[in-house]
Design a protein around this motif. Structure first.
Motif, PDB file in Angstrom:
ATOM      1  N   GLU A 165      33.462   8.575   0.525  1.00 48.23           N
ATOM      2  CA  GLU A 165      33.980   7.300   1.139  1.00 48.23           C
ATOM      3  C   GLU A 165      34.683   7.699   2.713  1.00 48.23           C
ATOM      4  OE1 GLU A 165      36.341   5.597  -2.815  1.00 48.23           O
ATOM      5  OE2 GLU A 165      37.209   7.162  -1.565  1.00 48.23           O
ATOM      6  N   LYS A 166      34.999   8.637   2.973  1.00 47.08           N
ATOM      7  CA  LYS A 166      35.623   8.885   4.569  1.00 47.08           C
ATOM      8  C   LYS A 166      34.318   8.965   5.066  1.00 47.08           C
ATOM      9  CE  LYS A 166      38.092  12.084   7.263  1.00 47.08           C
ATOM     10  NZ  LYS A 166      38.511  13.403   7.483  1.00 47.08           N
ATOM     11  N   ASN A 167      33.414   9.564   4.963  1.00 36.92           N
ATOM     12  CA  ASN A 167      32.078   9.705   5.813  1.00 36.92           C
ATOM     13  C   ASN A 167      31.491   8.421   5.974  1.00 36.92           C
ATOM     14  OD1 ASN A 167      32.585  12.551   6.089  1.00 36.92           O
ATOM     15  ND2 ASN A 167      31.057  13.213   4.507  1.00 36.92           N
ATOM     16  N   ALA A 168      31.430   7.611   4.937  1.00 35.02           N
ATOM     17  CA  ALA A 168      30.696   6.449   4.811  1.00 35.02           C
ATOM     18  C   ALA A 168      31.341   5.489   6.088  1.00 35.02           C
ATOM     19  CB  ALA A 168      30.805   5.391   3.635  1.00 35.02           C
ATOM     20  N   ILE A 169      32.845   5.590   6.689  1.00 30.47           N
ATOM     21  CA  ILE A 169      33.304   4.570   7.446  1.00 30.47           C
ATOM     22  C   ILE A 169      33.887   5.508   8.769  1.00 30.47           C
ATOM     23  CG2 ILE A 169      33.908   2.960   5.778  1.00 30.47           C
ATOM     24  CD1 ILE A 169      36.714   5.051   7.154  1.00 30.47           C
ATOM     25  N   HIS A 171      34.651   7.904  12.213  1.00 29.54           N
ATOM     26  CA  HIS A 171      34.309   7.609  13.310  1.00 29.54           C
ATOM     27  C   HIS A 171      33.165   8.691  13.813  1.00 29.54           C
ATOM     28  CE1 HIS A 171      37.018  11.149  13.460  1.00 29.54           C
ATOM     29  NE2 HIS A 171      37.828  10.394  12.605  1.00 29.54           N
ATOM     30  N   ARG A 172      33.174   9.921  13.351  1.00 32.30           N
ATOM     31  CA  ARG A 172      32.243  11.042  13.387  1.00 32.30           C
ATOM     32  C   ARG A 172      30.931  10.716  12.996  1.00 32.30           C
ATOM     33  NH1 ARG A 172      35.078  14.445  11.970  1.00 32.30           N
ATOM     34  NH2 ARG A 172      36.125  15.181  13.907  1.00 32.30           N
ATOM     35  N   GLY A 173      31.181  10.050  11.739  1.00 38.39           N
ATOM     36  CA  GLY A 173      29.717   9.444  11.308  1.00 38.39           C
ATOM     37  C   GLY A 173      29.219   8.494  11.991  1.00 38.39           C
ATOM     38  N   ARG A 174      29.736   7.489  12.631  1.00 40.28           N
ATOM     39  CA  ARG A 174      28.949   6.424  13.528  1.00 40.28           C
ATOM     40  C   ARG A 174      28.577   7.334  14.737  1.00 40.28           C
ATOM     41  NH1 ARG A 174      33.540   1.612  12.493  1.00 40.28           N
ATOM     42  NH2 ARG A 174      33.118   1.458  10.554  1.00 40.28           N
ATOM     43  N   ALA A 175      29.175   8.372  15.366  1.00 41.16           N
ATOM     44  CA  ALA A 175      28.739   8.803  16.428  1.00 41.16           C
ATOM     45  C   ALA A 175      27.446   9.672  15.929  1.00 41.16           C
ATOM     46  CB  ALA A 175      29.847  10.026  16.993  1.00 41.16           C
ATOM     47  N   LEU A 176      27.445  10.265  14.803  1.00 42.59           N
ATOM     48  CA  LEU A 176      26.408  11.037  14.155  1.00 42.59           C
ATOM     49  C   LEU A 176      25.119   9.888  13.969  1.00 42.59           C
ATOM     50  CD1 LEU A 176      28.136  13.532  12.032  1.00 42.59           C
ATOM     51  CD2 LEU A 176      26.506  14.337  13.773  1.00 42.59           C
ATOM     52  N   ALA A 177      25.411   8.964  13.301  1.00 38.93           N
ATOM     53  CA  ALA A 177      24.231   8.154  13.245  1.00 38.93           C
ATOM     54  C   ALA A 177      23.554   7.593  14.421  1.00 38.93           C
ATOM     55  CB  ALA A 177      25.078   6.674  12.437  1.00 38.93           C
TER      56      ALA A 177
END
Length: 193
Positions: A165-169, A171-177
């Motif tokens: 759930e955390k990874n889906a939203i 900040h790091r995930g958005r940068a990684l995407a």
């Protein structure tokens, strides 16, 4: 397949990077201790860390494809962005509970996490950013790390969320995407040459 070195002591960051880069690159964790400059800009900190890390690792390993370094900050609106790029230092010296105490005295408790991901290779350094907005709340939850117990997104703290759930939203995930999209395009162009 390319191999990227993620310079971090946090295995959770590496696992998140592996999810976003699956099929594009293998991600290896490296514990290099680069000089973390003091600066008001997360991008400047990450850029310097990535450049230094790449140069040091490449001197030992000529087969290196690239290095990833990230820097993250919690920016509290009512505190003029404090602790921002000094978040890790503030967490380690003042503590998360004290940051909550400061924020709890304010009417506006809006905040955002921001991550800057820097990728370095022989061609230079590229920067990718991600952020997530939320509200600071009284500490709750058992998961996560750092400021996760006081940062709420849609009513739930990051410490109350599962890793997925955390990874889906995140900040790091958005940068990684953003990085994954760029890296996929770049490797496709290189393959066509």
């Amino acid at each position: 397949m390319h191999t990227l070195r993620f310079v971090t002591g946090n295995e959770g960051k590496v696992e998140e990077a592996r999810e976003y880069l699956e099929g594009l690159a293998t991600v290896e964790q490296v514990g290099y201790d680069y000089t973390e400059i003091q600066h008001d800009d997360l991008a400047a900190i990450a850029r310097r860390g990535a450049r230094e890390s790449y140069d040091a690792i490449a001197a030992e390993d000529q087969e290196i494809d690239g290095v990833l370094v990230d820097d993250t900050g919690l920016f509290v609106d009512a505190l003029d962005g404090f602790p921002g790029p000094y978040s890790a230092y503030v967490e380690g010296t003042v503590g998360v509970e004290r940051v909550w105490e400061l924020a709890s005295a304010e009417e506006n408790r809006r905040a955002h996490f921001r991550t800057v991901l820097a990728y370095a290779d022989e061609n230079g350094v590229e920067i990718f950013e991600g952020s997530v907005a939320g509200t600071l709340v009284e500490p709750r939850g058992e998961g996560g790390f750092g400021y996760d117990p006081i940062f709420a997104y849609n009513g739930q703290t990051l410490a109350e969320m599962t890793a997925a759930e955390k990874n889906a939203i995140s900040h790091r995930g958005r940068a990684l995407a953003a990085f994954a999209d760029w890296y996929a395009e770049r490797t496709e162009e290189t393959a066509d040459d």
